[in-house]
Design an enzyme around this catalytic site. Structure first.
Site, short mmCIF file in Angstrom:
data_model
loop_
_atom_site.label_atom_id
_atom_site.label_comp_id
_atom_site.label_asym_id
_atom_site.label_seq_id
_atom_site.Cartn_x
_atom_site.Cartn_y
_atom_site.Cartn_z
CB SER A 112 -0.96 -0.05 1.19
OG SER A 112 -1.87 1.00 1.15
CG HIS A 113 0.12 3.63 3.27
ND1 HIS A 113 -0.74 2.57 3.33
CD2 HIS A 113 0.55 3.83 4.51
CE1 HIS A 113 -0.85 2.15 4.58
NE2 HIS A 113 -0.07 2.90 5.33
CG ASP A 276 -2.52 3.95 -1.59
OD1 ASP A 276 -3.23 3.86 -2.61
OD2 ASP A 276 -2.47 3.07 -0.72
CG ASP A 278 -2.61 -0.47 -2.69
OD1 ASP A 278 -2.46 0.64 -2.16
OD2 ASP A 278 -3.37 -1.34 -2.23
CG ASP A 280 -5.98 0.80 -1.35
OD1 ASP A 280 -5.07 1.66 -1.21
OD2 ASP A 280 -6.03 -0.26 -0.69
NE ARG A 281 -4.07 3.99 2.95
CZ ARG A 281 -3.60 4.14 4.16
NH1 ARG A 281 -3.07 5.28 4.53
NH2 ARG A 281 -3.65 3.15 5.04
CE LYS A 375 -7.56 1.68 1.75
NZ LYS A 375 -7.40 0.72 2.85
C1 G1P Z 1 -4.24 1.26 8.11
C2 G1P Z 1 -5.46 2.14 8.24
C3 G1P Z 1 -6.71 1.36 7.89
C4 G1P Z 1 -6.57 0.75 6.50
C5 G1P Z 1 -5.29 -0.05 6.42
C6 G1P Z 1 -5.04 -0.55 5.00
O1 G1P Z 1 -4.32 0.18 9.00
O2 G1P Z 1 -5.56 2.67 9.52
O3 G1P Z 1 -7.82 2.20 7.97
O4 G1P Z 1 -7.66 -0.08 6.21
O5 G1P Z 1 -4.18 0.75 6.80
O6 G1P Z 1 -4.92 0.48 4.08
P1 G1P Z 1 -3.56 0.19 10.41
O7 G1P Z 1 -2.10 0.42 10.13
O8 G1P Z 1 -4.12 1.33 11.20
O9 G1P Z 1 -3.86 -1.14 11.02
ZN ZN Z 2 -3.31 1.23 -0.33
#
Ligand code: G1P
Ligand code: ZN
Length: 542
Positions: A112-113, A276, A278, A280-281, A375
């Site tokens: 992800s990010h 981000d 991938d 999804d954000r 998302k």
């Molecule tokens: C974080 C975000 C959560 C999101 C997840 C995946 O998880 O807080 O809302 O679904 O990334 O993108 P966390 O690191 O808080 O467990």
């Molecule tokens: Zn992501």
């Protein structure tokens, strides 16, 4: 020919909030990837001859893992793999391909990010046939399997040419390398009023989309520039790089600061957005205004009927518990259901499948709808553009009118990253012990109305998920929430979520941290953050 290879288990393959995430060198250990993928296959049944979708965000180690996954899918008896060209699929595009092709499931490779590169993060996530992340009972079964696994199956076939669109063979299995963007772009075109958005761009509307050198670059170029006619260069940092150019592909006010500064400047374009690693954000910034993800969810829900896909209205709205209650007020006004789930998109799947909700969102820059089961960053951007086009108003005007109608939920998240794991656990343990004594006490002038450890009863399958974050609610509707991240790869990350509801429009122009200052002080007083973490201030404020 297939080989059955002997292996020994690793004890650290427990999927977190969103799949298994580790540093690349961890994944590069002998059989580490193979063990996890075989554990996925061993934990689900009935895939013989079925289709598996595979793709990732293009980060370092993406291609190698895809080749391994293809050969293992072949040896395990899948009939077909669909893989994005170059190994690229954004997370929402992968979700769409699973649904569109009625695939058995999908393997999505992303962290992800989080940053990418030889020493940075990688991840493997399993998605089920509805296109969404595997529910907890499957991720738990996968974890249990990783603890005892002793062999895996892999085809002795050559690597697939991932860069050429076409149909290939891996062992007895067909591999289709498909255009990463086309199906997803068609889906977006079917949901939104592209004519209205195109007319807005041709009328001089200007936007900047920062793909952060991550997966959404090609999607944004195709959709925003080619199909919607936004000027060339609207999509910035649009070439996906294995290390995201050395940056965090996290669309927030820290890592997308350039975009924020531009949008606050005199010559800002009308609309700014980012996504981000991938895809999804989303980050939404109008000229002169950052829209918090919690507000964005509420504003999108209130205006969704302006987009063709949602013109009949929403069935319901869901938000993660730490997300602000701004959307609750919209649901109330619309007379539709409102659901509060634990953190993580996987909890929305059942609600969407059961037709109880249409739109979902998380404070962590995630918004989406029933069009896929993830998302979806570009979806949120396009819904905003559709709304702006339909209303003919700027983001700042839309937000101001929204707050005037519903009140404003001032909201911020304070992250303490890379905290010592024992310290973070001690903080949460002390907090839990304190919970029963908190109601009725006054902290920094704020009276505690209730305090609990959030537990969720899924209304669709009846399952319960406990220990999902500590909530402290104050009289008047303000609250602070504490939880530990389930996605980090170094030490622990403490997240503190702070929210205050302000009904009076005369008080809607206060700077956010200032509007929340008493609650921020109360959060520290309640959880002794400084004492436990040794940190005087958060590492990231969003
Ligand atoms: C974080 C975000 C959560 C999101 C997840 C995946 O998880 O807080 O809302 O679904 O990334 O993108 P966390 O690191 O808080 O467990
Ligand atoms: Zn992501």
């Amino acid at each position: 020919m297939n080989s059955i290879v002997k292996t020994v288990p690793y004890d650290d393959q427990k999927p977190g909030t969103s799949g298994l995430r580790k540093k690349v060198p961890v994944f590069q250990q002998e059989n580490y990837v193979e063990n996890f993928i075989q554990s996925i296959f061993d934990s689900v049944a009935g895939y013989r001859g079925e289709t598996l979708v595979i793709g990732g965000d293009g980060r370092y180690f993406n291609r190698e893992t895809i080749q391994t996954a293809i050969k293992m899918a072949a040896a395990n008896g899948f009939g077909r793999v669909i893989v994005g060209q170059g190994g690229i699929l954004s997370t929402p595009a992968a979700s769409h391909l699973i649904r569109k092709n009625e695939a058995f499931g999908g393997i999505v490779l992303s962290a992800s990010h989080n940053p990418g590169g030889p020493e940075e993060d990688f991840g493997i996530k399993y998605n089920v046939g509805n296109g969404g992340p595997a529910p907890e009972k499957i991720t738990e079964a996968i974890y249990q399997r990783t603890l005892v696994i002793d062999r895996y199956a892999i085809a002795d076939s050559p690597d697939i040419d991932l860069d050429t669109i076409g149909t290939f063979q891996a062992g007895d299995m067909t591999v289709e390398v498909v255009d990463s963007v086309a199906d997803y772009a068609d889906l977006m075109e079917s949901l939104f009023d592209f004519d209205a958005i195109r007319a807005m761009f041709s009328g001089g509307f200007r936007m900047v989309f920062d793909a952060m050198h991550a997966v959404t670059g090609p999607y944004a170029v195709e959709i925003l520039e080619k199909r919607l006619g936004a000027e060339h260069g609207t999509a910035r940092n649009a070439v996906p790089l294995p290390d995201f150019g050395g940056h965090h592909p996290d669309p927030n006010l820290v890592h997308a600061k350039d975009l924020y500064d531009l949008m606050m400047s005199q010559n800002a374009p009308d609309f700014g957005a980012a996504s981000d690693g991938d895809g999804d954000r989303n980050l939404i910034i109008g000229k002169g205004i950052f829209v918090t993800p919690s507000d964005s969810l509420a504003m999108l829900a209130a205006n969704a009927h302006l987009a063709p896909a949602y013109k009949a209205g929403l069935k319901g709205i869901a938000r993660s518990m730490p997300t602000s209650a701004a959307a609750d007020r919209v649901a109330e006004k619309l007379g539709i259901g409102m659901y509060e789930t634990p953190t993580g998109w996987k909890f929305f799947g059942n609600l969407l499948d059961a037709g109880l909700v249409t739109i979902c969102g998380e404070e962590s820059a995630g918004t989406g709808s029933d069009h896929v089961r993830e998302k979806d960053g570009l979806w949120a951007v396009l819904l905003w553009l559709n709304i702006v086009a339909a209303r003919g108003e700027s983001v700042i005007d839309i937000a101001g009118k929204h707050w005037a109608e519903y009140g404003r939920n001032y909201y911020s998240r304070h992250d303490y990253e890379g905290v010592d794991t024992d310290d973070a656990n001690a903080l949460m343990a002390a907090l839990k012990e304190k919970l029963p004594k908190l109601p009725g006490t006054t902290v920094k002038g704020l009276k505690v109305a209730s305090a609990d450890d959030f537990s969720y009863l899924d209304p669709v399958d009846g399952s319960t998920s406990s220990n999902q974050g500590i909530r402290v609610l104050f009289e008047g509707g303000s609250r602070v929430v504490f939880r530990l991240s389930g996605t980090g790869t170094t030490g622990a990350t403490l997240r503190v979520y702070i929210e205050r509801y302000e009904p009076d429009p005369a008080r809607h122009d206060v700077e956010t941290q200032e509007a929340l200052s008493d609650l921020i002080a109360a959060a520290d007083a309640i959880a002794s953050i400084r004492k436990h973490t040794g940190r005087p201030t958060p590492s990231v404020i969003t």
